[in-house]
Write an enzyme that holds these catalytic residues in place. Structure first.
Site, PDB file in Angstrom:
ATOM      1  N   ASP A   1     -29.003  13.899  18.910  1.00 30.95           N
ATOM      2  CA  ASP A   1     -27.728  14.666  19.023  1.00 30.95           C
ATOM      3  C   ASP A   1     -27.896  16.102  19.845  1.00 30.95           C
ATOM      4  O   ASP A   1     -26.704  16.408  20.370  1.00 30.95           O
ATOM      5  CB  ASP A   1     -27.196  14.961  17.824  1.00 30.95           C
ATOM      6  CG  ASP A   1     -27.146  13.509  17.073  1.00 30.95           C
ATOM      7  OD1 ASP A   1     -27.106  12.812  17.809  1.00 30.95           O
ATOM      8  OD2 ASP A   1     -26.964  13.863  15.655  1.00 30.95           O
TER       9      ASP A   1
ATOM     10  N   HIS B   1     -35.362  16.976  11.876  1.00 29.36           N
ATOM     11  CA  HIS B   1     -34.924  16.085  11.099  1.00 29.36           C
ATOM     12  C   HIS B   1     -35.269  15.542  10.258  1.00 29.36           C
ATOM     13  O   HIS B   1     -36.669  16.594   9.834  1.00 29.36           O
ATOM     14  CB  HIS B   1     -35.448  15.026  12.329  1.00 29.36           C
ATOM     15  CG  HIS B   1     -34.577  13.187  12.418  1.00 29.36           C
ATOM     16  ND1 HIS B   1     -35.849  12.603  11.528  1.00 29.36           N
ATOM     17  CD2 HIS B   1     -34.052  12.728  12.502  1.00 29.36           C
ATOM     18  CE1 HIS B   1     -34.927  11.503  11.809  1.00 29.36           C
ATOM     19  NE2 HIS B   1     -33.788  11.502  12.498  1.00 29.36           N
TER      20      HIS B   1
HETATM   21  N1  ACO Z   1     -31.748  24.923  12.060  1.00 25.64           N
HETATM   22  C1  ACO Z   1     -32.639  25.902  11.312  1.00 25.64           C
HETATM   23  N2  ACO Z   1     -33.376  25.740  10.706  1.00 25.64           N
HETATM   24  C2  ACO Z   1     -34.023  24.900  10.553  1.00 25.64           C
HETATM   25  C3  ACO Z   1     -33.127  23.246  10.803  1.00 25.64           C
HETATM   26  C4  ACO Z   1     -32.244  23.738  12.059  1.00 25.64           C
HETATM   27  N3  ACO Z   1     -31.340  22.457  12.637  1.00 25.64           N
HETATM   28  N4  ACO Z   1     -33.159  22.175  10.365  1.00 25.64           N
HETATM   29  C5  ACO Z   1     -34.314  22.440   9.293  1.00 25.64           C
HETATM   30  N5  ACO Z   1     -34.296  24.096   9.173  1.00 25.64           N
HETATM   31  C6  ACO Z   1     -35.402  24.748   8.269  1.00 25.64           C
HETATM   32  C7  ACO Z   1     -34.621  24.643   6.731  1.00 25.64           C
HETATM   33  O1  ACO Z   1     -33.650  25.342   6.863  1.00 25.64           O
HETATM   34  C8  ACO Z   1     -35.976  24.388   6.051  1.00 25.64           C
HETATM   35  O2  ACO Z   1     -36.209  25.963   6.026  1.00 25.64           O
HETATM   36  P1  ACO Z   1     -37.218  26.556   4.721  1.00 25.64           P
HETATM   37  O3  ACO Z   1     -38.370  25.630   4.591  1.00 25.64           O
HETATM   38  O4  ACO Z   1     -37.224  28.509   5.721  1.00 25.64           O
HETATM   39  O5  ACO Z   1     -36.073  26.596   3.536  1.00 25.64           O
HETATM   40  C9  ACO Z   1     -37.126  23.700   7.007  1.00 25.64           C
HETATM   41  O6  ACO Z   1     -36.499  23.573   8.142  1.00 25.64           O
HETATM   42  C10 ACO Z   1     -36.385  21.828   6.603  1.00 25.64           C
HETATM   43  O7  ACO Z   1     -35.343  21.806   6.620  1.00 25.64           O
HETATM   44  P2  ACO Z   1     -34.811  21.316   6.018  1.00 25.64           P
HETATM   45  O8  ACO Z   1     -33.364  21.495   5.536  1.00 25.64           O
HETATM   46  O9  ACO Z   1     -35.894  21.043   4.433  1.00 25.64           O
HETATM   47  O10 ACO Z   1     -35.505  19.217   5.984  1.00 25.64           O
HETATM   48  P3  ACO Z   1     -34.414  17.856   5.950  1.00 25.64           P
HETATM   49  O11 ACO Z   1     -35.431  17.388   5.963  1.00 25.64           O
HETATM   50  O12 ACO Z   1     -33.845  18.533   4.114  1.00 25.64           O
HETATM   51  O13 ACO Z   1     -33.369  18.186   7.235  1.00 25.64           O
HETATM   52  C11 ACO Z   1     -31.797  17.738   8.982  1.00 25.64           C
HETATM   53  C12 ACO Z   1     -33.043  17.080   8.143  1.00 25.64           C
HETATM   54  C13 ACO Z   1     -30.732  17.502   7.872  1.00 25.64           C
HETATM   55  C14 ACO Z   1     -31.762  17.121  10.338  1.00 25.64           C
HETATM   56  C15 ACO Z   1     -31.956  18.939   9.033  1.00 25.64           C
HETATM   57  O14 ACO Z   1     -32.756  19.548  10.279  1.00 25.64           O
HETATM   58  C16 ACO Z   1     -30.305  19.661   9.919  1.00 25.64           C
HETATM   59  O15 ACO Z   1     -29.327  20.341   9.037  1.00 25.64           O
HETATM   60  N6  ACO Z   1     -30.608  20.112  11.524  1.00 25.64           N
HETATM   61  C17 ACO Z   1     -29.217  19.845  11.818  1.00 25.64           C
HETATM   62  C18 ACO Z   1     -27.863  19.468  12.071  1.00 25.64           C
HETATM   63  C19 ACO Z   1     -28.750  18.342  12.733  1.00 25.64           C
HETATM   64  O16 ACO Z   1     -29.257  17.943  13.506  1.00 25.64           O
HETATM   65  N7  ACO Z   1     -28.480  16.667  11.958  1.00 25.64           N
HETATM   66  C20 ACO Z   1     -29.061  15.540  13.064  1.00 25.64           C
HETATM   67  C21 ACO Z   1     -29.775  14.668  12.640  1.00 25.64           C
HETATM   68  S1  ACO Z   1     -30.177  13.219  13.286  1.00 25.64           S
HETATM   69  C22 ACO Z   1     -29.443  12.691  13.727  1.00 25.64           C
HETATM   70  O17 ACO Z   1     -28.393  11.718  12.564  1.00 25.64           O
HETATM   71  C23 ACO Z   1     -28.695  11.548  14.244  1.00 25.64           C
END
Ligand code: ACO
Length: 436
Positions: free
Chosen positions: A371, A313
């Site tokens: 979720d 998140h």
């Molecule tokens: N699975 C694997 N790796 C992940 C995940 C995941 N679900 N989420 C983040 N990471 C990793 C990224 O690859 C990144 O790694 P790095 O530092 O080696 O490059 C690091 O964790 C940071 O992640 P970011 O993508 O920079 O975080 P951001 O804040 O931009 O994204 C997000 C947040 C979009 C929610 C992301 O965690 C994601 O895509 N999660 C899966 C989708 C999801 O569950 N969304 C629901 C959000 S809650 C809602 O809307 C109700």
């Protein structure tokens, strides 16, 4: 917004004069540096794609402490609201600033009930969609189309219009989501039954048919009500910011909320519950719990493009408090339905356990979000996977409208107009076609 005692000073290594900027304090949470005069003073913009360090507005509705894993609606912890209040009380709280007393609650619930029907013409509009259309495609269209049916509540600068459109949107969303579902399965639309609760009425419109009596299960009704409470608002997330930006042009509330619905559809936002359940089903097909290790290796491999959906998140760097409540609800619902051994729930618990111990997730502070379990609950209730995000939109509508109305009432509000760092071609002349 209160001025802090200190100021921020921005200095430049090339000798340009430094500039001082005011700092404001909120009631809780980080202070903000006011950069509104920065361009006038320096000719420079700030650069912050994804708003990682930018507060786009002041708001008194929802507060999240992502490090602590705390979520407050108007100061009240989500855990207390989810266990001691219902969705109607939560809507009143978000819209008007405080929890209602018993008579205010009865009055508010009655007002919402008086608006649950949609104009009969909406049926014909809905029938124009293909039966296999994604429910979010339908919802984007239907919500926007409400502005064509309710001309007496489209002036965002009129407080009465704002009030009535808020009630209409909250009241009609369940009806529209249920109609989208009934249309997809070819069953007759069920009119709202106003003696039922908000969640009970939604279950009735979804699962009753004219052929047989339908009794609402109190456990499922309570579970759905909790899903609605947990999804009701989440401060300046992508869809809420979309609603604010769209509404900042002065457009009507139905159009602004339709923009929020469109934004919520994406898999990185509201579409994650659908994506999460599809992921669990795929792992189940591959062999279930025994394949979790293999799947996790793919998630950790940056080249695979696979993410653990329902994890991570932007704001929470701790357990999402909503995920904990949702996990409890999940257990209750599965027990009520005699599905304690549901393989997807077992798989989800196993994935969570492994992820919470794995260095990749621990070092990046990735925890389950709301979720991760909400899809399992919705599926157990009988809601099809494709409709999950529409149910999220239904619940988030009150948050969107509360935020929109707060923005319109804010004397500092202006049309949203971000700037850019231009990296394209400098000025050049068009050559005649033959010479290009
Ligand atoms: N699975 C694997 N790796 C992940 C995940 C995941 N679900 N989420 C983040 N990471 C990793 C990224 O690859 C990144 O790694 P790095 O530092 O080696 O490059 C690091 O964790 C940071 O992640 P970011 O993508 O920079 O975080 P951001 O804040 O931009 O994204 C997000 C947040 C979009 C929610 C992301 O965690 C994601 O895509 N999660 C899966 C989708 C999801 O569950 N969304 C629901 C959000 S809650 C809602 O809307 C109700």
């Amino acid at each position: 917004m209160k001025l802090a005692d200190n100021k921020a000073t921005l200095s430049f290594s090339n000798g340009s004069p430094s500039v001082e900027m005011p700092v404001y304090q909120g009631s809780i949470g980080p202070d903000v540096i006011d950069i509104r005069k920065l361009y006038a003073q320096t000719g420079m913009f700030t650069y912050d794609p994804g708003f990682l360090s930018t507060a786009s507005c002041q708001s008194a509705i929802t507060f999240i402490d992502g490090d602590k894993g705390e979520l407050l609606y108007r100061g009240y912890p989500i855990e207390q609201l989810a266990t001691q209040c219902d969705f109607m009380e939560t809507c009143h709280l978000l819209l008007y600033g405080d929890l209602p007393n018993a008579s205010k609650k009865a009055e508010f619930s009655k007002t919402v009930r008086m608006h649950t029907m949609v104009n009969e013409q909406m049926q014909f509009f809905l029938r124009g969609f293909r039966r296999d259309a994604h429910p979010m495609a339908i919802m984007t269209g239907l919500v926007g189309a409400l502005s064509a049916f309710y001309h007496d509540s489209t002036d965002i600068n009129n407080p009465e219009h704002r009030d009535i459109s808020a009630i209409r949107l909250i009241a009609k969303m369940p009806t529209l989501v249920a109609m989208a579902y009934k249309y997809s399965v070819g069953q007759p639309f069920m009119y709202p039954k106003n003696e039922l609760s908000y969640a009970g009425n939604f279950l009735h419109m979804m699962f009753a048919t004219p052929c047989e009596p339908y009794t609402v299960s109190p456990v499922l009704e309570r579970a759905l009500d909790r899903i609605f409470i947990l999804h009701a608002d989440h401060e300046q997330n992508a869809s809420t910011s979309t609603v604010r930006l769209c509404g900042s042009s002065g457009t009507n509330p139905f159009a602004a909320i339709a923009a929020g619905v469109a934004c919520l559809w994406g898999p990185a936002h509201g579409g994650a519950n659908e994506a999460c359940l599809n992921m669990l089903e795929d792992i189940q097909k591959m062999g279930g719990v025994s394949k979790v290790g293999e799947f996790m290796e793919k998630v950790k491999d940056k080249n695979s493009g696979v993410k653990l959906m329902g994890f991570g998140h932007r704001v929470y760097k701790n357990y999402d408090p909503r995920a904990k409540l949702m996990q409890e609800t999940c257990k209750e619902v599965l027990q009520e339905l005699g599905l304690e051994n549901d393989p997807l729930f077992k798989l989800a618990m196993q994935l969570e356990k492994i992820a919470l111990e794995d260095e990749y997730f621990v070092s990046r502070k990735l925890y389950p979000n709301v979720d991760f379990y909400s899809g399992i609950v919705q599926r157990a209730i009988g809601i099809p996977v494709g409709l999950f995000t529409a149910v999220f939109a239904l619940a988030r509508t009150v948050g969107w409208i509360a935020q929109l109305n707060e923005m319109i009432g804010d004397p500092e509000y202006k049309i949203g107009r971000p700037r850019q760092l231009f990296t394209g071609s400098e000025r050049r002349d068009v050559k005649p076609l033959a010479g290009r």
